[in-house]
Design a protein around this motif. Structure first.
Motif, PDB file in Angstrom:
ATOM      1  N   SER A 131      -8.072  10.557  30.085  1.00  0.00           N
ATOM      2  CA  SER A 131      -7.613  10.031  28.801  1.00  0.00           C
ATOM      3  C   SER A 131      -8.665  10.277  27.725  1.00  0.00           C
ATOM      4  O   SER A 131      -8.342  10.402  26.552  1.00  0.00           O
ATOM      5  N   VAL A 132      -9.922  10.373  28.158  1.00  0.00           N
ATOM      6  CA  VAL A 132     -10.993  10.601  27.191  1.00  0.00           C
ATOM      7  C   VAL A 132     -10.903  12.008  26.614  1.00  0.00           C
ATOM      8  O   VAL A 132     -11.108  12.224  25.429  1.00  0.00           O
ATOM      9  N   VAL A 133     -10.543  12.982  27.489  1.00  0.00           N
ATOM     10  CA  VAL A 133     -10.627  14.381  27.092  1.00  0.00           C
ATOM     11  C   VAL A 133      -9.768  14.681  25.873  1.00  0.00           C
ATOM     12  O   VAL A 133     -10.209  15.318  24.925  1.00  0.00           O
ATOM     13  N   THR A 134      -8.502  14.233  25.926  1.00  0.00           N
ATOM     14  CA  THR A 134      -7.626  14.549  24.798  1.00  0.00           C
ATOM     15  C   THR A 134      -7.660  13.455  23.746  1.00  0.00           C
ATOM     16  O   THR A 134      -6.954  13.525  22.752  1.00  0.00           O
ATOM     17  N   GLY A 135      -8.453  12.443  23.971  1.00  0.00           N
ATOM     18  CA  GLY A 135      -8.487  11.328  23.031  1.00  0.00           C
ATOM     19  C   GLY A 135      -9.192  11.694  21.738  1.00  0.00           C
ATOM     20  O   GLY A 135      -9.821  12.745  21.616  1.00  0.00           O
ATOM     21  N   THR A 136      -9.096  10.812  20.799  1.00  0.00           N
ATOM     22  CA  THR A 136      -9.684  11.044  19.478  1.00  0.00           C
ATOM     23  C   THR A 136     -11.201  11.211  19.576  1.00  0.00           C
ATOM     24  O   THR A 136     -11.791  12.006  18.852  1.00  0.00           O
ATOM     25  N   ALA A 137     -11.801  10.469  20.508  1.00  0.00           N
ATOM     26  CA  ALA A 137     -13.259  10.468  20.602  1.00  0.00           C
ATOM     27  C   ALA A 137     -13.815  11.851  20.908  1.00  0.00           C
ATOM     28  O   ALA A 137     -14.913  12.194  20.471  1.00  0.00           O
TER      29      ALA A 137
END
Lengths: 279, 370
Positions: free
Chosen positions: A114-120
């Motif tokens: 979820s981190v990879v495609t997330g805004t962050a």
């Protein structure tokens, strides 16, 4: 006493589910009525006067139509293909090869997916693609979306692989098959329903993704539908509801058709611990 | 049936067809197969028998090439195949779950070993028809595995093994998914088929009756080691250890702990609450022993007898052609099989008269005394 209480509980249950159902149904009703209404508002109402004019106007917007029927199909289709193929191969390897700590590896993958495609992660992703010269390319969008979907895709596929008896593969090997023949003739056909689930899921995710193409695609002729829908807004930033609804209906159709096709052709199946909860 | 080609017949020059030399397989710290040596002859129906987890299936998988041995060598038809892939070994295997591919018709399932060998489609179908006709499943060839019964699936799996005329058949508990009635049918069918085709067969089972009924020779395995190899009659009549004696036969051999003393008139066995003369039976020597006697080698008396073991009647089970009687001797239940359908009139106190020539003696470690 007990039966009165039972009836009350049933009534309460029905009331809550009806309320919830209505809540989710209203936008869908709006989506199928508003496009045919010459004066659509945000209310759900019977189209009056009934018209197909809105669709005519949408089809005159070549930018939006190209976005929907070429760019979105390319990007979502590419992501679907990449995710289904790579997830199947990876899940097969992770299930069948003795690798130390493979379970931990899979769970870490899912955790960070979820981190990879997330805004962050947007800034590093942008920089990475910039150095790879993939900014403003379909391939760039496909790679980023595939990368983001793969961990969950692998996790889903692994359940399908684990539910396949090893004796299928072993019997093929003893029958005289090479590893590739075994994979092509036995493993792939048995895993096909699982691949279909992952493919449809990847397609739907890529189809609806706004953030990634909005940031990575620079030129208008490569923008997909979720970005192009803003061409139906006035210069002041308010949506033209008649056109937005008509475009949205067209935008929803491929996913519905894909789902119906796969369901008819292969049937959706979920194994193991993710029964019905995979999507 | 002309399933054997000229090429296959040339293998007959090898007397020893399958040879396992010092075969060992470790799974981590677990020793699944422990220095196994075996020689199986051309055309033989050979059973590997043992309780679950004894290493018999691992041994079979080593022969198939599905596992790599930690030590030792495997020869098939005189050729060292230890490091060859399964497909280079020319064997066929029937799996416990049959492993029929769910997406293929029975025709394609049975023809698969030929397909991967690049045989033209026409020849494949002709061969599949021939084998299917022989196994009486020719009407089912267009169905998928899920559309036929368990017994038919089993035949299809056997047909797939038969179709490419392998050097060796490997069976991994192929009957364990069938119900009791079908299993008896399938036993006769497989035994008949093996005789007819004449292919060397290695058959893994945990069911001693199955092994006894079908095999020319049986190897009995415990904890990765082979304890005894012999014909069904040999392992039944002459078990080399207490474990083998207790594993073969249904109900298994009765084993009564006690000790032997030497007195005037020969050796006496002193058991829990009784003493009987062993006469001059071989292997009798003073010390702790187990006295083994099969349930069918005991007579039940309703009166005392100097050579009989006193006990309390526990249960009588009429099984149709025979009676199964359980008698408590001290703390030990002793089974007796009587080949009669007449219920005997028995009081609570009974006396068991063993046939002395059929008594087996084992030392405390379980080794046969002779």
């Amino acid at each position: 006493m007990r039966s009165a209480r039972f009836v009350l509980v049933r009534l309460g249950f029905m009331l809550v589910t009806s309320l919830l159902g209505t809540f989710f149904l209203l936008p869908v009703l709006w989506l199928v009525t508003a496009p045919f209404n010459a004066q659509a508002t945000l209310r759900v109402e019977w189209p009056s006067p009934f018209t197909l004019q809105n669709f005519g106007e949408v089809f005159r917007n070549t930018f939006a139509i190209r976005a929907l029927f070429l760019n979105s199909i390319l990007q979502a289709g590419g992501t679907m293909l990449g995710t289904a193929v790579i997830a199947t191969l990876a899940a097969y390897a992770l299930s069948r090869l003795e690798i130390k700590g493979r379970n931990l590896f899979v769970y870490l993958l899912v955790l960070f997916s979820s981190v990879v495609t997330g805004t962050a992660a947007m800034v590093p992703i942008f920089l990475l693609l910039y150095y790879l010269r993939l900014i403003d390319t379909h391939l760039g969008v496909i790679l980023v979306l595939t990368g983001g979907l793969l961990p969950t895709g692998i996790f889903l596929m692994r359940d399908f692989v684990e539910s396949m008896p090893r004796s299928y593969e072993e019997s093929a090997l003893v029958s005289g098959a090479t590893a590739w023949q075994m994979f092509r003739d036995v493993v792939l056909p048995v895993l096909r329903p699982g691949m279909m689930v992952v493919a449809v899921w990847a397609f739907v995710n890529a189809w609806g993704n706004f953030l990634i193409p909005a940031i990575l695609i620079r030129s208008p002729e490569k923008m997909p539908a979720p970005v192009a829908i803003y061409s139906f807004y006035t210069e002041g930033g308010t949506p033209v509801l008649t056109l937005v609804s008509a475009y949205s209906l067209l935008y929803a159709l491929p996913v519905v058709i894909l789902y119906l096709f796969v369901n008819w052709r292969y049937g959706f199946r979920f194994f193991g611990g993710i029964k019905g909860g995979g999507k | 049936m002309k399933l054997q080609t000229e090429k296959k017949k040339s293998h007959r020059i090898y007397e020893a067809h399958v040879v396992l030399q010092d075969l060992t397989k470790h799974f981590g710290a677990v020793v699944a197969v422990d220095h196994v040596d075996l020689t199986i002859s051309e055309g033989e129906f050979f059973a590997l028998l043992g309780p679950s987890g004894c290493g018999k299936t691992t041994t079979l998988r080593l022969i198939a090439g599905l596992e790599k041995p930690t030590e030792g060598k495997i020869f098939l038809g005189g050729k060292d195949v230890t490091n060859l892939a399964p497909r280079e070994r020319d064997v066929a295997m029937v799996f416990q779950d049959y492993a029929l591919y769910p997406h293929m018709t029975l025709r394609d399932n049975i023809g698969y070993p030929l397909k991967v060998r690049g045989v033209p489609r026409k020849q494949i179908y002709a061969k599949v028809e021939e084998v299917a006709r022989h196994l009486k499943i020719e009407d089912l060839l267009n169905r998928r595995p899920s559309q036929v019964s368990g017994g038919q699936q089993q035949r299809a799996a056997v047909a797939r093994a038969l179709v490419h005329e392998p050097q060796v058949f490997l069976f991994d508990e192929p009957l364990s998914n069938l119900d009791a009635k079908l299993r008896l049918e399938a036993r006769a069918f497989l035994k008949h088929l093996q005789r007819e085709v004449g292919v060397t067969t290695i058959y893994v089972t945990h069911d001693q009756a199955e092994a006894m009924a079908m095999a020319d020779r049986i190897a009995i395995m415990f904890t990765g080691r082979i304890c005894q190899v012999g014909s069904p009659v040999e392992v039944y009549r002459h078990p080399l250890s207490k474990e083998v004696a207790a594993f073969i036969g249904n109900p298994p051999m009765n084993l009564i702990p006690g000790h032997i003393t030497r007195e005037e008139g020969g050796h006496f066995f002193i058991g829990p609450g009784f003493s009987i003369s062993l006469g001059g039976i071989p292997g009798a020597q003073e010390g702790e022993v187990f006295l083994g006697i099969r349930p069918e080698h005991i007579r039940v008396l309703s009166e005392p007898h100097p050579q009989a073991i006193p006990g309390k009647l526990y249960a009588v089970q009429p099984l149709g052609p025979e009676l199964l009687i359980t008698v408590q001797v001290g703390e030990i239940p002793v089974s007796v099989r009587l080949f009669t359908d007449d219920l005997p009139q028995l009081e609570e106190d009974v006396w068991l008269l063993p046939t002395l020539e059929r008594v087996h003696l084992f030392d405390p470690t379980g080794k046969r005394l002779e």
